[in-house]
Design a protein around this motif. Sequence first.
Motif, PDB file in Angstrom:
ATOM      1  N   GLN A 275       0.820  -1.213   0.000  1.00  0.00           N
ATOM      2  CA  GLN A 275       0.000   0.000   0.000  1.00  0.00           C
ATOM      3  C   GLN A 275       0.857   1.267   0.000  1.00  0.00           C
ATOM      4  O   GLN A 275       0.580   2.213  -0.744  1.00  0.00           O
ATOM      5  N   LYS A 279       0.817   3.751  -3.122  1.00  0.00           N
ATOM      6  CA  LYS A 279       0.336   5.116  -2.881  1.00  0.00           C
ATOM      7  C   LYS A 279       1.353   6.133  -3.391  1.00  0.00           C
ATOM      8  O   LYS A 279       0.988   7.103  -4.082  1.00  0.00           O
ATOM      9  N   SER A 290      -4.708  12.459  -3.787  1.00  0.00           N
ATOM     10  CA  SER A 290      -4.490  12.556  -2.349  1.00  0.00           C
ATOM     11  C   SER A 290      -4.219  11.160  -1.795  1.00  0.00           C
ATOM     12  O   SER A 290      -4.428  10.150  -2.491  1.00  0.00           O
ATOM     13  N   ASP A 291      -3.787  11.097  -0.529  1.00  0.00           N
ATOM     14  CA  ASP A 291      -3.570   9.795   0.107  1.00  0.00           C
ATOM     15  C   ASP A 291      -4.841   8.954   0.070  1.00  0.00           C
ATOM     16  O   ASP A 291      -4.810   7.765  -0.280  1.00  0.00           O
ATOM     17  N   ASN A 292      -5.969   9.563   0.429  1.00  0.00           N
ATOM     18  CA  ASN A 292      -7.229   8.812   0.458  1.00  0.00           C
ATOM     19  C   ASN A 292      -7.645   8.340  -0.927  1.00  0.00           C
ATOM     20  O   ASN A 292      -8.114   7.208  -1.101  1.00  0.00           O
ATOM     21  N   ASP A 293      -7.444   9.202  -1.918  1.00  0.00           N
ATOM     22  CA  ASP A 293      -7.771   8.829  -3.294  1.00  0.00           C
ATOM     23  C   ASP A 293      -6.918   7.641  -3.734  1.00  0.00           C
ATOM     24  O   ASP A 293      -7.424   6.691  -4.354  1.00  0.00           O
ATOM     25  N   LEU A 295      -5.444   5.340  -1.794  1.00  0.00           N
ATOM     26  CA  LEU A 295      -5.827   4.126  -1.071  1.00  0.00           C
ATOM     27  C   LEU A 295      -7.146   3.559  -1.589  1.00  0.00           C
ATOM     28  O   LEU A 295      -7.311   2.333  -1.673  1.00  0.00           O
ATOM     29  N   GLU A 296      -8.088   4.438  -1.947  1.00  0.00           N
ATOM     30  CA  GLU A 296      -9.356   3.972  -2.513  1.00  0.00           C
ATOM     31  C   GLU A 296      -9.140   3.283  -3.854  1.00  0.00           C
ATOM     32  O   GLU A 296      -9.744   2.245  -4.145  1.00  0.00           O
ATOM     33  N   LYS A 297      -8.260   3.857  -4.684  1.00  0.00           N
ATOM     34  CA  LYS A 297      -7.976   3.255  -5.994  1.00  0.00           C
ATOM     35  C   LYS A 297      -7.297   1.892  -5.819  1.00  0.00           C
ATOM     36  O   LYS A 297      -7.613   0.925  -6.538  1.00  0.00           O
ATOM     37  N   ASP A 299      -7.541  -0.179  -3.266  1.00  0.00           N
ATOM     38  CA  ASP A 299      -8.539  -1.134  -2.766  1.00  0.00           C
ATOM     39  C   ASP A 299      -9.492  -1.561  -3.874  1.00  0.00           C
ATOM     40  O   ASP A 299      -9.866  -2.736  -3.973  1.00  0.00           O
TER      41      ASP A 299
END
Length: 434
Positions: A275, A279, A290-293, A295-297, A299
Amino acid sequence: MLLPQEIIKIKRDGHQLNEQAIQAFVKGLVDGSFSDSQVGAMAMSIFQRGMSVDEKVNLTLGMMNSGDILSWEGFDGPIVDKHSTGGVGDKVSFMLAAIVCACGGYVPMISGRGLGHTGGTSDKLESIAGFNVEPSIKEFKAIVKDVGMAIISQTDNLAPADKRLYSIRDVTATVESIPLITASILSKKLAAGLDCLVMDVKVGNGAMMTSLADAKALAESITSVANGAGVKTQAIITDMNQVLGTSAGNALEMYETVKYLTGKQREPRLHKVVQALAKAMLLNTGLASSDNDALEKIDRVLTSGKAAEVFERMIAALGGPSDFIDNPWGAMNKANVITEIKATEHGYLAQMDTRAVGMAVVGLGGGRTAPGQAVEHSVGFDRILPLGVKVNRGEVIARVHARSHDEAELASQQFSRTIHYSEEAPTLSPIIYT
């Protein structure tokens, strides 16, 4: 023109090599005017004396320019790669390339073979029947364009100077030299025409860099040389004080890769490293905002099976089976003997001599003790319990896969000696340092 022995003497005596001397050494690597013994002596001199930034840059560029330089004109996405400094059980490249490719990146990964106690990505792929790690450059580029990723070994025409030096470092105890690691990695990566590179610098008793200070020095060496050469490069330091994942050995790590990509098994430490690197690759290429974007991609492509699909397409494109994800053992050999390794004490698994685990894999035949040696792909260890787990004497802590009962017994004893127990829960190293 300086003779090889004169060039070796300059570095042996602690002096700086000028560009002409370094170019002569690189030429000698390619045309054979430096013998194997002279290359080994030069590598040991660099190992002991080090190199200045200018020397590292000249060696890197010299080896890069010793063969083909790839270009990726006409590709509609970023060209990105990752490189690990190597460890035991490090199969991250497979998951990572598939994830980033599934997210829209192109990943032309040029990998190495085993070095010392560390496993080689190319050796692992050669566990798969029919898989060709040495396609032509034309085939390599076509597969990257079609599939989005390809993981191959160095071709004869890509940084050929490094290819020879790499094999000699493996058997002359000069693997851990920061200048040689820097030049080896970057000569291949710069020749591959990358837009972006993420470095996984391993630290710990199973890594080339056993101290955090040395790992930071290597990370700084690589990023300064690479960024100076125009390739956006970030280094992340990750832990190698225990086997990464649950397996160590070529075919066994390919099987763990399949289990990871399909969601059947994602060992937490391994997943965290994958991860973090994915990332960084997505952010540095602009494929995530972004970090969240990011991590969502990551996953999403794992959960949907898209990453597994991309990986399987690459396996087939390079000569392997078209159903590797569904039937990995249909294309790989299993070891003749599989034996359980049991805990010798009650307590917590507190420490592992990870380098010794890697050398036990080599001893089983899963690595090399001389350049060009054949590798037994089926051997190694699996079902390795992570540090921090509490066990009772006699509980299974791993399994050994071997060619014979005698080799299995010896490797089992070697593995048992790598494990230290404690009465109290141990304080474990962080998985990601920076």
